[in-house]
Design an enzyme around this catalytic site. Structure first.
Site, PDB file in Angstrom:
ATOM      1  N   ASN A 384       0.831  -1.208   0.000  1.00 24.82           N
ATOM      2  CA  ASN A 384       0.000   0.000   0.000  1.00 24.82           C
ATOM      3  C   ASN A 384       0.863   1.254   0.000  1.00 24.82           C
ATOM      4  OD1 ASN A 384       0.887  -0.555   2.661  1.00 24.82           O
ATOM      5  ND2 ASN A 384      -0.680   0.810   3.475  1.00 24.82           N
ATOM      6  N   CYS A 386       1.978   2.971   2.379  1.00 23.11           N
ATOM      7  CA  CYS A 386       2.977   3.058   3.448  1.00 23.11           C
ATOM      8  C   CYS A 386       3.735   1.758   3.623  1.00 23.11           C
ATOM      9  CB  CYS A 386       2.318   3.480   4.757  1.00 23.11           C
ATOM     10  SG  CYS A 386       1.625   5.137   4.680  1.00 23.11           S
ATOM     11  N   GLU A 388       3.094  -1.234   4.578  1.00 22.88           N
ATOM     12  CA  GLU A 388       2.929  -2.156   5.704  1.00 22.88           C
ATOM     13  C   GLU A 388       1.833  -3.190   5.474  1.00 22.88           C
ATOM     14  OE1 GLU A 388      -0.308   0.770   6.888  1.00 22.88           O
ATOM     15  OE2 GLU A 388       1.516   0.709   5.687  1.00 22.88           O
TER      16      GLU A 388
END
Length: 721
Positions: A384, A386, A388
């Site tokens: 995604n 970020c 994670e």
């Protein structure tokens, strides 16, 4: 001498509020306590004069419901007496902001305001109350338990949840979305439409480009017709720019591409500082999916083959994303029906490093690493915004009018974070804290309306994937006088997340008795028990503290460490009862909520003991680290740039052993670093078993009086929770 008389002489603007001057003392004079005076001044000078006054709780509640500020469906789950009592108890906790930035962040970004923006309608306690009413879903006793966890900063829901809970006019509660794009115009068109819908609802959206045929590939068997991925990236960037979330901010998007896609070098070139405007991508984030074989080829200084997604699909009936390039590399290389081009593997990594120095991009997802850990049958093909979230997905099929022929599984994730310092302080209540956090995120997954994105709705309804994370690791270490780059820090991180993982799986197993198993549970490594072998098929003392300091900390805080026998019993219960959620843990960057909670972000070290932030018209805000004082200062003194990438990677790797998804891992490099240094960091993270790399931040040489040392990059506020 009064607080206002202490304002330093360097602030001469007549209209400058005293709280700005008081906050500046934190950095200029190193007087950390003055920041608390800044909080007091901010509340008195700015907040109270702009807060709408009500004479009773009932008058306030009636006004907020009648005028469409609060959702009456949430309010009506409770009696007025219960609402009043929860509110009374919230204020009885006597919450206080630990620093000025926390207060500023709340009133600037989270507090409910009148529609004209002139009046505040909530204090922090009121926002927490609306969250617990929403997350408890009508259960009064549970609401009281949740109130304790949230208002004491033990558990913090992600920004989309914390901001929108209980509001009548709101965005969604979900933080991030992941969408596949397949190699046809219908899939491309549908992805753009879905992106617009999700972005306007405050979500950050990542999209997969790996399966798009390369530039020059045939269309309808006619050679050299495809334009490749760049025009699609341009369309997506314009879509995110248009869907600007009620004018609050530009939509946030990322695109992921496999390292062995033929357009990979053009993909990277879009972020060059001197890129032609026709191809330059300014605001879209880039991510690379890199398999093991790429590192092997670079180690041997060999050419790396880039494989045509069009030919791979024609030959194998599978998209490029859904095969293991590492396993099939030499078969693909030998197959004369697969068109391939070649680049030098070391040159590829050098280009990645150059781009990191120029822009901070691309993100890196270690393909085989995440798929080896994957407990589910389908492949993980992307992450995604970020880096994670790592979950499997399956493709959708469409009719010519873009209607679904077959709805695949795309991804959403519901995020929240534990405050490590406060969680440890919870002591014997640690297990209840994790249980309530998992139940809260599960509730968000079950009430979120994602019908505008049917493939994401399907994935969510079948999997109820969660992403419970953590923040304030450096804060906990420093206040307990442990250096971030010490063996004790790694030892603590390992045992803390080992303990969290146990209670998270236990909570989801108990939820399964009430909610049922997630759809494909029987086909996972959870069902046959093999996922838990790492906890069971080891010596009894394998997962125990290796340092006396960490052993003493867990004893001091009375946090019980699960034993091998605990895991054996839990694994059997999971095989019997299942899990309510396909995924449980993911560690996001926690930008906004770390400031709100006045703690250090995620698992990262602080950049400096007092961080400098630029916040719009206020200019510089000085943010002291968690409980910064003369005792903790030495343990904050060496910040992220001084520590370098290795200690940060060691910490992430320790946690990653127990996190079933990934960790937002940011690398910090000084201006003296070279591309070779960055390549060493990638290799070290890869060898240590990290799942991904988020940003690379480079501290640049700047003018002596400037404090903006770091490349500034657009970040997804929905995702940097």
């Amino acid at each position: 001498m009064s607080v206002k008389e202490k304002i330093p002489a360097f602030n001469t603007q007549e209209d400058l509020e005293s709280y700005i001057s008081l906050n500046a003392y934190t950095k200029v004079y190193g007087d950390f306590k003055m920041d608390l005076h800044a909080v007091e001044a901010y509340i008195q000078e700015h907040v109270k004069p702009k807060t709408k006054v009500f004479h009773s709780t009932k008058e306030r509640l009636d006004f907020l419901v009648k005028n469409d500020y609060y959702d009456e469906n949430i309010i009506n789950m409770y009696s007025f007496e219960q609402f009043e009592e929860i509110t009374r108890k919230a204020y009885a906790y006597r919450f206080r902001y630990a620093n000025f930035m926390g207060a500023f962040k709340f009133y600037n970004a989270y507090a409910l305001k009148t529609f004209d923006g002139k009046w505040y309608l909530e204090n922090y306690e009121d926002r927490v109350v609306m969250n617990v009413l929403f997350l408890a879903n009508g259960n009064y006793n549970k609401a009281l338990k949740l109130l304790k966890q949230i208002i004491t900063n033990r558990f913090q829901p992600a920004t989309p949840t914390f901001l929108n809970a209980g509001r009548k006019k709101r965005g969604e509660f979900v933080s991030c979305y992941l969408l596949r794009i397949e190699d046809n115009m219908e899939s491309i068109g549908r992805a753009i439409t879905t992106t617009l819908q999700l972005s306007k609802r405050d979500g950050g959206v990542a999209l997969l480009l790996t399966n798009i045929r390369e530039s020059g590939a045939p269309i309808k068997k006619i050679e050299n017709q495809s334009s490749g991925i760049i025009p699609i990236m341009k369309l997506l960037e314009d879509s995110f720019s248009y869907a600007n979330q009620l004018g609050q901010r530009q939509g946030a998007g990322a695109v992921y591409l496999h390292a062995h896609h033929p357009d990979v070098m053009q993909f990277l070139d879009t972020k060059r500082e001197n890129a032609d405007e026709k191809i330059r991508i300014k605001s879209l984030s880039l991510g690379l999916v890199i398999p093991d074989i790429t590192f092997t080829l670079a180690k041997n200084n060999e050419e790396m083959a880039l494989f045509s997604p069009y030919d791979v699909y024609e030959e194998y009936g599978k998209p490029l994303s859904d095969i293991s390039v590492t396993e099939m590399y030499y078969e693909l290389l030998a197959n004369q029906r697969i068109k391939k081009t070649f680049i030098n593997a070391r040159k590829f990594f050098q280009t990645v490093a150059e781009l990191h120095f120029e822009s901070g991009y691309p993100y890196i997802l270690f393909d085989d690493t995440v798929n080896r850990r994957n407990a589910h049958p389908n492949r993980i093909v992307m992450s995604n915004l970020c880096s994670e979230i790592v979950q499997p997905s399956t493709p959708s099929e469409f009719h010519h009018d873009l209607a679904f022929k077959k709805v695949g599984n795309d991804i959403s994730c519901n995020l929240g974070s534990l405050n490590i310092a406060k969680a440890m302080e919870s002591g014997p209540e640690f297990s209840e804290l994790v249980k309530l956090a998992i139940e809260s995120l599960d509730l968000v997954s079950r009430v979120s309306n994602l019908e505008t994105a049917p493939s994401i709705q399907k994935g969510n309804s079948e999997n109820h994937a969660l992403g419970l994370g953590a923040m304030n690791l450096h804060g906990f270490l420093a206040t307990n006088q442990i250096y971030y780059n010490s063996p004790e820090a790694i030892d603590f991180t390992n045992i803390f997340f080992y303990t969290v993982a146990y209670h998270a799986f236990k909570a989801s197993s108990e939820l399964a008795l009430e909610k049922g198993k997630f759809k494909n549970f029987e086909n996972t490594k959870f069902a046959d028990g093999s996922y838990f072998d790492k906890y069971i098929k080891v010596e009894p003392d394998f997962w125990t503290p290796k340092t006396e300091r960490v052993k003493a900390l867990f004893q001091k805080y009375q946090v019980e460490i699960p034993t091998r026998e605990n895991w054996k019993e839990l694994a059997l219960n999971i095989q019997k009862n299942g899990l309510a959620n396909s995924h449980l843990l993911a560690i996001a960057p926690t930008g906004s909520i770390s400031y709100l909670s006045s703690c250090t972000p995620s698992l990262q070290p602080v950049v400096s003991p007092v961080e400098v932030r630029k916040e719009g018209r206020l200019g510089r805000i000085y943010v002291p680290a968690y409980q910064l004082n003369k005792d903790s200062y030495p343990f904050y003194k060496d910040g992220a740039y001084e520590l370098g990438p290795e200690p940060i990677i060691n910490i992430a790797a320790a946690a990653q052993q127990h996190v079933d998804q990934a960790i937002s891992l940011t690398l910090f490099m000084t201006d003296k670093a070279t591309t070779r240094d960055l390549n060493k960091a990638y290799i070290y993270a890869f060898k240590k078993g990290c799942s991904s790399i988020y940003y690379v931040r480079v501290r640049q040489e700047v003018l002596e009086d400037s404090e903006d040392h770091t490349i500034q990059m657009q970040q997804c506020e929905a995702c940097v929770i």
